[in-house]
Design a protein around this motif. Sequence first.
Motif, PDB file in Angstrom:
ATOM      1  N   ASN A   7      47.739  43.145  33.916  1.00 19.93           N
ATOM      2  CA  ASN A   7      46.647  42.215  33.641  1.00 19.93           C
ATOM      3  C   ASN A   7      46.785  40.938  34.457  1.00 19.93           C
ATOM      4  O   ASN A   7      45.792  40.394  34.942  1.00 19.93           O
ATOM      5  N   VAL A   8      48.009  40.452  34.594  1.00 20.83           N
ATOM      6  CA  VAL A   8      48.232  39.234  35.371  1.00 20.83           C
ATOM      7  C   VAL A   8      47.896  39.472  36.833  1.00 20.83           C
ATOM      8  O   VAL A   8      47.247  38.649  37.495  1.00 20.83           O
ATOM      9  N   LYS A   9      48.320  40.621  37.356  1.00 18.74           N
ATOM     10  CA  LYS A   9      48.043  40.934  38.761  1.00 18.74           C
ATOM     11  C   LYS A   9      46.531  41.092  38.981  1.00 18.74           C
ATOM     12  O   LYS A   9      45.995  40.632  39.987  1.00 18.74           O
ATOM     13  N   LYS A  10      45.867  41.747  38.026  1.00 16.55           N
ATOM     14  CA  LYS A  10      44.418  41.943  38.153  1.00 16.55           C
ATOM     15  C   LYS A  10      43.693  40.603  38.091  1.00 16.55           C
ATOM     16  O   LYS A  10      42.752  40.348  38.844  1.00 16.55           O
ATOM     17  N   LEU A  11      44.178  39.736  37.193  1.00 19.12           N
ATOM     18  CA  LEU A  11      43.569  38.424  37.070  1.00 19.12           C
ATOM     19  C   LEU A  11      43.759  37.619  38.346  1.00 19.12           C
ATOM     20  O   LEU A  11      42.827  36.947  38.813  1.00 19.12           O
ATOM     21  N   ALA A  12      44.962  37.716  38.914  1.00 19.51           N
ATOM     22  CA  ALA A  12      45.241  36.996  40.161  1.00 19.51           C
ATOM     23  C   ALA A  12      44.390  37.538  41.307  1.00 19.51           C
ATOM     24  O   ALA A  12      43.867  36.778  42.128  1.00 19.51           O
ATOM     25  N   ALA A  13      44.217  38.864  41.349  1.00 18.73           N
ATOM     26  CA  ALA A  13      43.404  39.470  42.402  1.00 18.73           C
ATOM     27  C   ALA A  13      41.936  39.060  42.265  1.00 18.73           C
ATOM     28  O   ALA A  13      41.276  38.732  43.260  1.00 18.73           O
ATOM     29  N   PHE A  18      37.319  35.834  43.981  1.00 18.82           N
ATOM     30  CA  PHE A  18      36.308  34.825  43.654  1.00 18.82           C
ATOM     31  C   PHE A  18      36.444  33.607  44.562  1.00 18.82           C
ATOM     32  O   PHE A  18      35.442  33.071  45.055  1.00 18.82           O
ATOM     33  N   LEU A  19      37.685  33.165  44.803  1.00 19.92           N
ATOM     34  CA  LEU A  19      37.917  32.015  45.669  1.00 19.92           C
ATOM     35  C   LEU A  19      37.476  32.313  47.100  1.00 19.92           C
ATOM     36  O   LEU A  19      36.869  31.467  47.762  1.00 19.92           O
ATOM     37  N   SER A  20      37.782  33.533  47.558  1.00 18.22           N
ATOM     38  CA  SER A  20      37.386  33.925  48.909  1.00 18.22           C
ATOM     39  C   SER A  20      35.866  33.906  49.061  1.00 18.22           C
ATOM     40  O   SER A  20      35.332  33.426  50.071  1.00 18.22           O
ATOM     41  N   ARG A  21      35.147  34.413  48.051  1.00 19.48           N
ATOM     42  CA  ARG A  21      33.675  34.409  48.101  1.00 19.48           C
ATOM     43  C   ARG A  21      33.130  32.988  48.068  1.00 19.48           C
ATOM     44  O   ARG A  21      32.165  32.673  48.772  1.00 19.48           O
ATOM     45  N   ALA A  22      33.733  32.138  47.243  1.00 22.33           N
ATOM     46  CA  ALA A  22      33.283  30.756  47.146  1.00 22.33           C
ATOM     47  C   ALA A  22      33.461  30.028  48.475  1.00 22.33           C
ATOM     48  O   ALA A  22      32.574  29.281  48.910  1.00 22.33           O
ATOM     49  N   VAL A  23      34.615  30.252  49.131  1.00 25.39           N
ATOM     50  CA  VAL A  23      34.863  29.619  50.423  1.00 25.39           C
ATOM     51  C   VAL A  23      33.860  30.107  51.452  1.00 25.39           C
ATOM     52  O   VAL A  23      33.287  29.317  52.222  1.00 25.39           O
ATOM     53  N   GLN A  24      33.626  31.423  51.489  1.00 22.47           N
ATOM     54  CA  GLN A  24      32.688  31.998  52.444  1.00 22.47           C
ATOM     55  C   GLN A  24      31.272  31.466  52.217  1.00 22.47           C
ATOM     56  O   GLN A  24      30.573  31.081  53.158  1.00 22.47           O
ATOM     57  N   PHE A  25      30.865  31.400  50.955  1.00 20.10           N
ATOM     58  CA  PHE A  25      29.517  30.913  50.629  1.00 20.10           C
ATOM     59  C   PHE A  25      29.350  29.448  51.048  1.00 20.10           C
ATOM     60  O   PHE A  25      28.317  29.062  51.604  1.00 20.10           O
ATOM     61  N   THR A  26      30.395  28.636  50.781  1.00 16.98           N
ATOM     62  CA  THR A  26      30.334  27.216  51.141  1.00 16.98           C
ATOM     63  C   THR A  26      30.273  27.033  52.644  1.00 16.98           C
ATOM     64  O   THR A  26      29.479  26.224  53.155  1.00 16.98           O
ATOM     65  N   ALA A 174      33.712  37.536  54.697  1.00 18.53           N
ATOM     66  CA  ALA A 174      35.042  36.914  54.602  1.00 18.53           C
ATOM     67  C   ALA A 174      36.063  37.732  55.374  1.00 18.53           C
ATOM     68  O   ALA A 174      36.953  37.172  56.050  1.00 18.53           O
ATOM     69  N   ALA A 175      35.974  39.052  55.293  1.00 17.65           N
ATOM     70  CA  ALA A 175      36.877  39.921  56.057  1.00 17.65           C
ATOM     71  C   ALA A 175      36.659  39.737  57.554  1.00 17.65           C
ATOM     72  O   ALA A 175      37.622  39.726  58.347  1.00 17.65           O
ATOM     73  N   LYS A 176      35.406  39.605  57.971  1.00 13.33           N
ATOM     74  CA  LYS A 176      35.111  39.360  59.390  1.00 13.33           C
ATOM     75  C   LYS A 176      35.716  38.045  59.847  1.00 13.33           C
ATOM     76  O   LYS A 176      36.271  37.953  60.963  1.00 13.33           O
ATOM     77  N   THR A 177      35.620  37.030  58.989  1.00 10.03           N
ATOM     78  CA  THR A 177      36.180  35.718  59.343  1.00 10.03           C
ATOM     79  C   THR A 177      37.698  35.782  59.482  1.00 10.03           C
ATOM     80  O   THR A 177      38.276  35.212  60.419  1.00 10.03           O
ATOM     81  N   ARG A 178      38.338  36.478  58.537  1.00  7.99           N
ATOM     82  CA  ARG A 178      39.798  36.611  58.608  1.00  7.99           C
ATOM     83  C   ARG A 178      40.220  37.374  59.859  1.00  7.99           C
ATOM     84  O   ARG A 178      41.202  37.022  60.514  1.00  7.99           O
TER      85      ARG A 178
END
Length: 385
Positions: A7-13, A18-26, A174-178
């Motif tokens: 559960n911790v690993k899933k939550l971290a993933a 979510f953070l990656s999407r937020a950065v990409q959207f911004t 985001a994958a393209k950017t990375r």
Amino acid sequence: MNIMDFNVKKLAADAGTFLSRAVQFTEEKLGQAEKTELDAHLENLLSKAECTKIWTEKIMKQTEILLQPNPNARIEEFVYEKLDRKAPSRVNNPELLGQYMIDAGTEFGPGTAYGNALIKCGETQKRIGTADRELIQTSALNFLTPLRNFIEGDYKTIAKERKLLQNKRLDLDAAKTRLKKAKAAETRSSQLNSARLEGDNIMIWAEEVTKSEQELRITQSEFDRQAEITRLLLEGISSTHAHHLRCLNDFVEAQMTYYAQCYQYMLDLQKQLGSFPTNYLSNNNQNSGTPMPSALSNVIGPSAMASPSSLVITSPNLNDLKESSGSRKARVLYDYDAANSSELSLLADEVITVFSVVGMDSDWLMGERGNQKGKVPITYLELLN
């Protein structure tokens, strides 16, 4: 313990995604990152679905207002619907008006012209109220319910898949950017002066590029699959339009039936009431002339009505009656309300006894119905053989 670790690993993933999407959207909003555009066909389908949703909501809301103008009643019906309970039956406006008319007519007396007319009008209003209730029920079942099912069912599914497509698109970009950053870093590392560092950096960034390329392939595949799912759902909008067209035809047919019923009810009422007199040559001086039915005044015309001396109404039968001293039966052509106690109120189609009285104005006869007696205008009568 393993479940907790999972559960911790899933939550971290999930948090990382979510953070990656937020950065990409911004970054897209700031113009610092590229954005994958949807194909034109998919964009058109999305626009068509959104347009359908907006106008369906507006049409549905206005139809509800048309069928039930009372906002409090609409709120009550909405609450009962959400509670999955049947709303209590209430008297609608035509039915309430009809009941008031019937009660007033009964109070005034069904034997009087006004009371009888009120009762007839009240019964017709109640029939219109029943037709109105049938229109609401039919329209709700055949028109409003399908529209509501689309908004609360089909379109919610479309909106859910559309949001999922948006997330997959953000993951892809985001994958393209990375990958782009990994390749740029790999290029810079190859230009370092130190051979040892160069070898280490090339190996590190080569692994990063390989990892980013693999991630890009996965996100591209997921995006393509989600785009296809969304496209299939959106292409069903055409079928939705066809279904709503059939529902619209049902609604128009229900309205046509309702208005036809109302017209027939009023036509029947008009025949029952006859033509009420609306223009009197004189209300206070009975010797000046006889009140004239509106139907007859329309035929004669306003110019003749303006000059009583130019209007001559003759009836051979009535003249014969004037010359004799006997009584005759006569059928009443129009309803008539007595202007004072010396007159007799009349109901259309009733048969009364009439006779002449010496010295009475030539436009009037004495009428008799049971124990009731009074003056009646000759223009409202037809002598029977």
